[in-house]
Design a protein around this motif. Sequence first.
Motif, mmCIF file in Angstrom:
data_model
loop_
_atom_site.group_PDB
_atom_site.id
_atom_site.type_symbol
_atom_site.label_atom_id
_atom_site.label_comp_id
_atom_site.label_asym_id
_atom_site.label_seq_id
_atom_site.Cartn_x
_atom_site.Cartn_y
_atom_site.Cartn_z
ATOM 1 N N CYS A 1 -21.580 7.243 -25.621
ATOM 2 C CA CYS A 1 -22.187 7.081 -26.940
ATOM 3 C C CYS A 1 -22.347 8.450 -27.614
ATOM 4 O O CYS A 1 -22.886 9.381 -27.019
ATOM 5 C CB CYS A 1 -23.552 6.411 -26.802
ATOM 6 S SG CYS A 1 -24.490 6.345 -28.341
ATOM 7 N N CYS B 1 -23.885 0.511 -28.047
ATOM 8 C CA CYS B 1 -24.436 1.302 -26.945
ATOM 9 C C CYS B 1 -25.617 0.562 -26.329
ATOM 10 O O CYS B 1 -26.571 0.229 -27.025
ATOM 11 C CB CYS B 1 -24.879 2.673 -27.455
ATOM 12 S SG CYS B 1 -25.769 3.617 -26.205
ATOM 13 N N CYS C 1 -26.383 9.164 -28.055
ATOM 14 C CA CYS C 1 -27.323 9.417 -26.960
ATOM 15 C C CYS C 1 -26.634 9.786 -25.644
ATOM 16 O O CYS C 1 -27.310 10.142 -24.676
ATOM 17 C CB CYS C 1 -28.217 8.193 -26.747
ATOM 18 S SG CYS C 1 -27.348 6.813 -25.967
ATOM 19 N N HIS D 1 -26.675 2.050 -30.732
ATOM 20 C CA HIS D 1 -25.753 2.587 -31.733
ATOM 21 C C HIS D 1 -24.476 1.744 -31.761
ATOM 22 O O HIS D 1 -23.869 1.487 -30.724
ATOM 23 C CB HIS D 1 -25.420 4.043 -31.391
ATOM 24 C CG HIS D 1 -24.356 4.632 -32.275
ATOM 25 N ND1 HIS D 1 -24.532 4.783 -33.625
ATOM 26 C CD2 HIS D 1 -23.112 5.101 -31.991
ATOM 27 C CE1 HIS D 1 -23.423 5.324 -34.142
ATOM 28 N NE2 HIS D 1 -22.551 5.514 -33.171
ATOM 29 N N CYS E 1 -29.026 2.963 -26.690
ATOM 30 C CA CYS E 1 -29.744 3.244 -27.941
ATOM 31 C C CYS E 1 -29.401 2.252 -29.046
ATOM 32 O O CYS E 1 -29.975 2.304 -30.125
ATOM 33 C CB CYS E 1 -29.450 4.676 -28.418
ATOM 34 S SG CYS E 1 -27.810 4.872 -29.132
HETATM 35 ZN ZN LIG Z 1 -26.385 5.406 -27.482
#
Ligand SMILES: [Zn+2]
Length: 145
Positions: free
Chosen positions: A6, A20, A9, A25, A23
Amino acid sequence: MSRSVCVRCGGERERHDQVCPSCGHRPEGDGLLVAWLLSTESLSEAELDAVRDRIRAGEVIRPTERMLARARRALGADFASDAGLDTRQRMLVLATSLLLTPLPGLVVGVWWWNDHPRAARQALALSLPASLGFFVLVLWLRSLE
Ligand SMILES: [Zn+2]
């Protein structure tokens, strides 16, 4: 099994286009290019580990234009210069479909299918209804005889 890191993160997931799990994302648009670059499809396991450590250390990853271009090529049609047909091309396909035969639109549609899916779909979308109309016209003309 492929791995992807990712960009936000440094969390790991299997495929670059997945959300992700760490996090949340979700890579979108050009972010997908970055996500692909940060995967084992673009980097070796060791390189990917190094990038992951840099992200986790707080470093912001900014791929160069050249790397983005490489990702664009690798990901293919969705990111290629596939802007679809412009207005003039659409009119041309539609005009030949209506005036002559829908064949050119169909041929172009099939021919472009792999390299320019968007343009191909548009060509087919224009010529398929036209071919239907063409058929109806032929049937109608035959019924007059
Ligand atoms: Zn992430």
